[in-house]
Write a protein that holds these residues in place. Structure first.
Motif, PDB file in Angstrom:
ATOM      1  N   MET A  51       0.509  -1.111  -0.302  1.00 10.50           N
ATOM      2  CA  MET A  51       0.355  -0.096   0.234  1.00 10.50           C
ATOM      3  C   MET A  51       0.680   1.296  -0.261  1.00 10.50           C
ATOM      4  SD  MET A  51      -3.269  -1.049   2.552  1.00 10.50           S
ATOM      5  CE  MET A  51      -1.809  -1.232   4.172  1.00 10.50           C
ATOM      6  N   ASN A  52       0.855   2.210  -1.232  1.00  8.55           N
ATOM      7  CA  ASN A  52       1.983   3.305  -0.961  1.00  8.55           C
ATOM      8  C   ASN A  52       0.666   4.368  -1.268  1.00  8.55           C
ATOM      9  OD1 ASN A  52       4.301   1.595  -1.420  1.00  8.55           O
ATOM     10  ND2 ASN A  52       3.573   1.282  -3.517  1.00  8.55           N
ATOM     11  N   SER A  53       1.342   5.872  -1.208  1.00  3.84           N
ATOM     12  CA  SER A  53       0.835   7.299  -1.257  1.00  3.84           C
ATOM     13  C   SER A  53      -0.695   7.039  -0.240  1.00  3.84           C
ATOM     14  CB  SER A  53       0.637   7.060  -2.154  1.00  3.84           C
ATOM     15  OG  SER A  53       1.336   7.133  -3.364  1.00  3.84           O
ATOM     16  N   LEU A  54      -0.534   6.359   0.931  1.00  2.00           N
ATOM     17  CA  LEU A  54      -2.054   6.219   1.649  1.00  2.00           C
ATOM     18  C   LEU A  54      -2.397   7.121   2.113  1.00  2.00           C
ATOM     19  CD1 LEU A  54      -0.720   3.260   4.034  1.00  2.00           C
ATOM     20  CD2 LEU A  54      -2.501   3.635   2.354  1.00  2.00           C
ATOM     21  N   LYS A  55      -3.547   6.893   2.060  1.00  2.00           N
ATOM     22  CA  LYS A  55      -5.105   8.612   2.452  1.00  2.00           C
ATOM     23  C   LYS A  55      -5.297   7.387   4.296  1.00  2.00           C
ATOM     24  CE  LYS A  55      -5.779   8.933  -2.428  1.00  2.00           C
ATOM     25  NZ  LYS A  55      -7.135   8.749  -3.412  1.00  2.00           N
ATOM     26  N   SER A  56      -6.103   8.922   4.497  1.00  2.00           N
ATOM     27  CA  SER A  56      -6.626   9.307   5.829  1.00  2.00           C
ATOM     28  C   SER A  56      -7.408   7.574   6.020  1.00  2.00           C
ATOM     29  CB  SER A  56      -7.150  10.178   6.502  1.00  2.00           C
ATOM     30  OG  SER A  56      -7.868  10.847   5.043  1.00  2.00           O
ATOM     31  N   GLU A  57      -8.773   7.790   3.874  1.00  2.00           N
ATOM     32  CA  GLU A  57      -9.559   6.832   3.907  1.00  2.00           C
ATOM     33  C   GLU A  57      -9.667   5.612   4.057  1.00  2.00           C
ATOM     34  OE1 GLU A  57      -9.160   9.930   2.291  1.00  2.00           O
ATOM     35  OE2 GLU A  57      -9.347   9.743   0.338  1.00  2.00           O
ATOM     36  N   ASP A  58      -8.177   5.082   3.630  1.00  3.28           N
ATOM     37  CA  ASP A  58      -6.909   4.033   3.890  1.00  3.28           C
ATOM     38  C   ASP A  58      -7.782   3.081   4.909  1.00  3.28           C
ATOM     39  OD1 ASP A  58      -5.116   4.474   1.188  1.00  3.28           O
ATOM     40  OD2 ASP A  58      -7.132   3.603   1.319  1.00  3.28           O
ATOM     41  N   THR A  59      -7.771   4.311   6.340  1.00  2.00           N
ATOM     42  CA  THR A  59      -8.005   3.884   7.548  1.00  2.00           C
ATOM     43  C   THR A  59      -8.725   2.633   8.325  1.00  2.00           C
ATOM     44  OG1 THR A  59      -6.336   5.760   8.464  1.00  2.00           O
ATOM     45  CG2 THR A  59      -8.206   4.660  10.282  1.00  2.00           C
ATOM     46  N   ALA A  60      -8.383   0.572   8.653  1.00  2.00           N
ATOM     47  CA  ALA A  60      -9.322   0.242   8.417  1.00  2.00           C
ATOM     48  C   ALA A  60      -8.481  -1.095   9.051  1.00  2.00           C
ATOM     49  CB  ALA A  60     -10.010  -0.029   7.279  1.00  2.00           C
ATOM     50  N   VAL A  61      -9.249  -1.836   9.879  1.00  2.00           N
ATOM     51  CA  VAL A  61      -9.615  -3.414   9.967  1.00  2.00           C
ATOM     52  C   VAL A  61      -9.033  -4.257   8.577  1.00  2.00           C
ATOM     53  CG1 VAL A  61      -8.932  -4.949  10.895  1.00  2.00           C
ATOM     54  CG2 VAL A  61     -10.040  -3.173  12.002  1.00  2.00           C
ATOM     55  N   TYR A  62      -7.794  -4.440   7.864  1.00  2.00           N
ATOM     56  CA  TYR A  62      -7.844  -5.375   6.788  1.00  2.00           C
ATOM     57  C   TYR A  62      -7.775  -6.606   6.797  1.00  2.00           C
ATOM     58  CZ  TYR A  62      -6.538  -0.898   4.586  1.00  2.00           C
ATOM     59  OH  TYR A  62      -6.710   0.029   3.662  1.00  2.00           O
ATOM     60  N   TYR A  63      -8.701  -7.975   6.270  1.00  2.00           N
ATOM     61  CA  TYR A  63      -8.821  -8.991   6.489  1.00  2.00           C
ATOM     62  C   TYR A  63      -8.196  -9.938   5.091  1.00  2.00           C
ATOM     63  CZ  TYR A  63     -11.667  -7.320  10.114  1.00  2.00           C
ATOM     64  OH  TYR A  63     -12.327  -6.923  11.215  1.00  2.00           O
ATOM     65  N   CYS A  64      -7.444 -10.820   5.278  1.00  2.00           N
ATOM     66  CA  CYS A  64      -7.474 -11.255   3.328  1.00  2.00           C
ATOM     67  C   CYS A  64      -8.723 -13.212   3.123  1.00  2.00           C
ATOM     68  CB  CYS A  64      -6.461 -11.964   3.769  1.00  2.00           C
ATOM     69  SG  CYS A  64      -5.222 -13.451   4.362  1.00  2.00           S
ATOM     70  N   ALA A  65      -8.718 -13.221   2.699  1.00  2.00           N
ATOM     71  CA  ALA A  65      -9.633 -14.111   2.160  1.00  2.00           C
ATOM     72  C   ALA A  65      -9.171 -14.914   0.875  1.00  2.00           C
ATOM     73  CB  ALA A  65     -10.795 -14.045   2.048  1.00  2.00           C
ATOM     74  N   LEU A  66     -10.077 -16.232   1.171  1.00  2.00           N
ATOM     75  CA  LEU A  66      -9.464 -17.360   0.078  1.00  2.00           C
ATOM     76  C   LEU A  66     -10.950 -16.475  -0.320  1.00  2.00           C
ATOM     77  CD1 LEU A  66      -8.877 -20.512   1.486  1.00  2.00           C
ATOM     78  CD2 LEU A  66      -7.600 -19.413   0.763  1.00  2.00           C
ATOM     79  N   VAL A  67     -11.300 -16.122  -2.161  1.00  2.00           N
ATOM     80  CA  VAL A  67     -12.062 -15.444  -2.873  1.00  2.00           C
ATOM     81  C   VAL A  67     -12.398 -16.900  -4.202  1.00  2.00           C
ATOM     82  CG1 VAL A  67     -11.913 -13.218  -2.125  1.00  2.00           C
ATOM     83  CG2 VAL A  67     -10.947 -14.093  -4.778  1.00  2.00           C
ATOM     84  N   VAL A  68     -13.972 -16.260  -4.550  1.00  2.00           N
ATOM     85  CA  VAL A  68     -14.321 -16.614  -5.807  1.00  2.00           C
ATOM     86  C   VAL A  68     -15.109 -15.663  -6.810  1.00  2.00           C
ATOM     87  CG1 VAL A  68     -14.564 -18.904  -4.941  1.00  2.00           C
ATOM     88  CG2 VAL A  68     -16.991 -16.474  -4.659  1.00  2.00           C
ATOM     89  N   LYS A  69     -15.319 -15.339  -7.843  1.00  2.00           N
ATOM     90  CA  LYS A  69     -15.572 -14.297  -9.058  1.00  2.00           C
ATOM     91  C   LYS A  69     -17.519 -14.775  -9.022  1.00  2.00           C
ATOM     92  CE  LYS A  69     -14.925 -10.475 -11.212  1.00  2.00           C
ATOM     93  NZ  LYS A  69     -13.618 -10.518 -12.368  1.00  2.00           N
ATOM     94  N   ARG A  70     -18.099 -13.734  -8.431  1.00  2.00           N
ATOM     95  CA  ARG A  70     -19.497 -14.528  -8.624  1.00  2.00           C
ATOM     96  C   ARG A  70     -20.030 -13.235  -9.537  1.00  2.00           C
ATOM     97  NH1 ARG A  70     -20.101 -19.430  -6.875  1.00  2.00           N
ATOM     98  NH2 ARG A  70     -19.814 -19.192  -4.465  1.00  2.00           N
ATOM     99  N   THR A  71     -20.181 -13.361 -10.900  1.00  2.00           N
ATOM    100  CA  THR A  71     -20.204 -12.409 -11.993  1.00  2.00           C
ATOM    101  C   THR A  71     -19.803 -11.536 -11.305  1.00  2.00           C
ATOM    102  OG1 THR A  71     -21.726 -11.462 -10.451  1.00  2.00           O
ATOM    103  CG2 THR A  71     -22.404 -12.870 -11.970  1.00  2.00           C
TER     104      THR A  71
END
Length: 121
Positions: free
Chosen positions: A81-101
């Motif tokens: 993550m570069n050029s971070l902004k205040s709106e990037d403030t959050a808890v970040y989670y990772c997950a296994l994902v699938v594409k639905r449409t």
């Protein structure tokens, strides 16, 4: 079920950088993604990457600033993550994902503890 552990979060000033890591307890051939949840907001998709790293996808607000990558030998996914902004403030989670449409969605309903990213101005 593969267990995922996020790390690398912290406090950074606006414009700074962080690299998040997500370590899986075992090999997974799934696409993987990052999501984030800011205070008082719903969890939202941030980025995804397929197993072979050929396809990556980002939410519009992070395009050009964030880069997702993975090292399958280490069972780890990263989010630079570069050029971070205040709106990037959050808890970040990772997950296994699938594409639905057109949307990337988590494969399972459970989440790890996440890692806190705080961007101060």
């Amino acid at each position: 079920q593969v267990q995922l552990v996020e790390s690398g979060g912290g406090l950074v000033q606006t414009g700074g950088s962080l690299r998040l890591s997500c370590a899986a307890s075992g090999r997974t051939f799934n696409a993987m993604g990052w999501f984030r949840q800011a205070p008082g907001k719903e969890r939202e998709f941030v980025a995804a990457i397929t197993y072979n790293s050929i396809t990556t996808d980002y939410t519009d607000s992070v395009k050009g600033r964030f880069t997702i990558s993975r090292d399958n030998a280490k069972n780890t996914v990263y989010l630079q993550m570069n050029s971070l902004k205040s709106e990037d403030t959050a808890v970040y989670y990772c997950a296994l994902v699938v594409k639905r449409t057109t949307d990337w969605v988590p494969l399972f309903t459970s989440w790890g503890k996440g890692t806190q990213v705080t961007v101060s101005s």
